[in-house]
Scaffold this motif. Structure first.
Motif, PDB file in Angstrom:
ATOM      1  N   ASP A   1       0.810  -1.222   0.000  1.00  0.00           N
ATOM      2  CA  ASP A   1       0.000   0.000   0.000  1.00  0.00           C
ATOM      3  C   ASP A   1       0.844   1.274   0.000  1.00  0.00           C
ATOM      4  O   ASP A   1       0.391   2.317  -0.491  1.00  0.00           O
ATOM      5  CB  ASP A   1      -0.952   0.011   1.209  1.00  0.00           C
ATOM      6  CG  ASP A   1      -2.066  -1.013   1.073  1.00  0.00           C
ATOM      7  OD1 ASP A   1      -2.352  -1.456  -0.054  1.00  0.00           O
ATOM      8  OD2 ASP A   1      -2.664  -1.375   2.120  1.00  0.00           O
ATOM      9  N   SER A   2       2.075   1.240   0.518  1.00  0.00           N
ATOM     10  CA  SER A   2       2.927   2.429   0.560  1.00  0.00           C
ATOM     11  C   SER A   2       3.513   2.774  -0.801  1.00  0.00           C
ATOM     12  O   SER A   2       3.690   3.949  -1.124  1.00  0.00           O
ATOM     13  CB  SER A   2       4.072   2.231   1.545  1.00  0.00           C
ATOM     14  OG  SER A   2       3.568   2.114   2.839  1.00  0.00           O
ATOM     15  N   THR A   3       3.836   1.761  -1.599  1.00  0.00           N
ATOM     16  CA  THR A   3       4.510   2.011  -2.882  1.00  0.00           C
ATOM     17  C   THR A   3       3.664   1.635  -4.092  1.00  0.00           C
ATOM     18  O   THR A   3       4.076   1.879  -5.215  1.00  0.00           O
ATOM     19  CB  THR A   3       5.821   1.202  -2.956  1.00  0.00           C
ATOM     20  OG1 THR A   3       5.496  -0.196  -2.940  1.00  0.00           O
ATOM     21  CG2 THR A   3       6.757   1.556  -1.816  1.00  0.00           C
ATOM     22  N   SER A   4       2.511   1.008  -3.878  1.00  0.00           N
ATOM     23  CA  SER A   4       1.632   0.497  -4.949  1.00  0.00           C
ATOM     24  C   SER A   4       2.309  -0.590  -5.776  1.00  0.00           C
ATOM     25  O   SER A   4       1.885  -0.870  -6.895  1.00  0.00           O
ATOM     26  CB  SER A   4       1.157   1.628  -5.865  1.00  0.00           C
ATOM     27  OG  SER A   4       0.440   2.586  -5.128  1.00  0.00           O
ATOM     28  N   GLN A   5       3.350  -1.197  -5.253  1.00  0.00           N
ATOM     29  CA  GLN A   5       4.054  -2.262  -5.959  1.00  0.00           C
ATOM     30  C   GLN A   5       3.289  -3.574  -5.805  1.00  0.00           C
ATOM     31  O   GLN A   5       2.884  -3.950  -4.708  1.00  0.00           O
ATOM     32  CB  GLN A   5       5.475  -2.413  -5.414  1.00  0.00           C
ATOM     33  CG  GLN A   5       6.278  -3.492  -6.111  1.00  0.00           C
ATOM     34  CD  GLN A   5       7.668  -3.651  -5.522  1.00  0.00           C
ATOM     35  OE1 GLN A   5       8.006  -3.068  -4.499  1.00  0.00           O
ATOM     36  NE2 GLN A   5       8.478  -4.460  -6.184  1.00  0.00           N
ATOM     37  N   ARG A   6       3.110  -4.269  -6.923  1.00  0.00           N
ATOM     38  CA  ARG A   6       2.438  -5.578  -6.924  1.00  0.00           C
ATOM     39  C   ARG A   6       3.475  -6.666  -6.660  1.00  0.00           C
ATOM     40  O   ARG A   6       4.506  -6.731  -7.327  1.00  0.00           O
ATOM     41  CB  ARG A   6       1.763  -5.816  -8.271  1.00  0.00           C
ATOM     42  CG  ARG A   6       1.054  -7.150  -8.345  1.00  0.00           C
ATOM     43  CD  ARG A   6       0.439  -7.342  -9.753  1.00  0.00           C
ATOM     44  NE  ARG A   6      -0.262  -8.597  -9.841  1.00  0.00           N
ATOM     45  CZ  ARG A   6       0.280  -9.759 -10.207  1.00  0.00           C
ATOM     46  NH1 ARG A   6       1.556  -9.813 -10.527  1.00  0.00           N
ATOM     47  NH2 ARG A   6      -0.437 -10.854 -10.247  1.00  0.00           N
ATOM     48  N   LEU A   7       3.181  -7.549  -5.691  1.00  0.00           N
ATOM     49  CA  LEU A   7       4.077  -8.650  -5.347  1.00  0.00           C
ATOM     50  C   LEU A   7       3.380  -9.958  -5.710  1.00  0.00           C
ATOM     51  O   LEU A   7       2.274 -10.233  -5.244  1.00  0.00           O
ATOM     52  CB  LEU A   7       4.393  -8.634  -3.847  1.00  0.00           C
ATOM     53  CG  LEU A   7       4.967  -7.328  -3.286  1.00  0.00           C
ATOM     54  CD1 LEU A   7       4.987  -7.358  -1.766  1.00  0.00           C
ATOM     55  CD2 LEU A   7       6.347  -7.090  -3.851  1.00  0.00           C
ATOM     56  N   GLY A   8       4.032 -10.775  -6.549  1.00  0.00           N
ATOM     57  CA  GLY A   8       3.471 -12.053  -6.952  1.00  0.00           C
ATOM     58  C   GLY A   8       3.877 -13.167  -6.012  1.00  0.00           C
ATOM     59  O   GLY A   8       4.758 -13.013  -5.156  1.00  0.00           O
ATOM     60  N   VAL A   9       3.232 -14.308  -6.148  1.00  0.00           N
ATOM     61  CA  VAL A   9       3.508 -15.479  -5.314  1.00  0.00           C
ATOM     62  C   VAL A   9       4.938 -15.951  -5.572  1.00  0.00           C
ATOM     63  O   VAL A   9       5.388 -16.028  -6.719  1.00  0.00           O
ATOM     64  CB  VAL A   9       2.497 -16.611  -5.615  1.00  0.00           C
ATOM     65  CG1 VAL A   9       2.807 -17.843  -4.785  1.00  0.00           C
ATOM     66  CG2 VAL A   9       1.065 -16.134  -5.366  1.00  0.00           C
ATOM     67  N   LEU A  10       5.636 -16.290  -4.487  1.00  0.00           N
ATOM     68  CA  LEU A  10       7.022 -16.773  -4.595  1.00  0.00           C
ATOM     69  C   LEU A  10       7.080 -18.180  -5.185  1.00  0.00           C
ATOM     70  O   LEU A  10       6.134 -18.965  -5.058  1.00  0.00           O
ATOM     71  CB  LEU A  10       7.672 -16.812  -3.211  1.00  0.00           C
ATOM     72  CG  LEU A  10       8.074 -15.483  -2.589  1.00  0.00           C
ATOM     73  CD1 LEU A  10       8.516 -15.698  -1.139  1.00  0.00           C
ATOM     74  CD2 LEU A  10       9.189 -14.839  -3.392  1.00  0.00           C
TER      75      LEU A  10
END
Length: 181
Positions: free
Chosen positions: A113-122
């Motif tokens: 939420d701070s950077t709007s970066q999307r993180l995918g499943v490892l």
């Protein structure tokens, strides 16, 4: 045989002569007890201990719930960072007796939420998804009257990111979820 063996056997026979050995198996009759006049020992039958009742753990409270596909409900149970990994634990339930769901792992994500970066499943070192019940690219879970628990692992957001949003296909978004560290 020499005299030593005969002496030993005779001594052993005398020692055993006072013993009353029976080939009959002991009786399971609870009313039967051996009294002191029979052998000098009184034995009472022991009752089997009662098994302790199994206590069920209370259901874990959901952080947030969202509607899912086919009338299912998806509950967010835990969002926690351990080391450099963020683990998201969810529960899927339904009023239907038979309801299983499949989620495309490539479409499951966490948004910092701070950077709007999307993180995918490892993925692990064998290129397998780090999630429960994965077959191919699909995470499968039972969403029946007895809820199914599933989990997914992501790269941890920076310490400066106190909340994340979690997205699963065909499930309402889990927005502004605090991260436990």
């Amino acid at each position: 045989m020499d005299i030593r063996h005969l002496t030993f056997m005779a001594a052993a026979g005398i020692g055993l002569a006072g013993c009353n050995v029976s080939d009959a198996p002991p009786s399971d009759d609870a009313a039967t007890t051996t009294t002191a006049s029979d052998t000098g020992v009184t034995r009472e039958p022991m009752a089997a201990p009662e098994p302790a009742p199994v206590a069920r753990m209370p259901a874990q409270a959901a952080i947030q719930s969202q509607p899912g596909p086919d009338g299912a409900q998806v509950d967010l149970l835990k969002v926690a960072v351990t080391g450099d990994i963020l683990t998201v634990t969810l529960r899927c339930s339904s009023d239907q007796k038979i309801n299983s769901q499949s989620f495309n792992v490539e479409k499951i994500s966490v948004i910092d939420d701070s950077t709007s970066q999307r993180l995918g499943v490892l993925k692990d070192d064998k290129a397998d998804w780090m999630a429960s019940n994965v077959s191919g690219n699909f995470l499968r879970t039972d969403c029946e009257v007895k809820p199914g628990i599933f989990w997914v692992k992501f790269p941890a957001p920076p310490v400066t990111s106190p909340t994340v949003s979690i997205n699963l296909p065909e499930v309402g978004p889990f927005d502004g979820i605090p991260v436990t560290r």
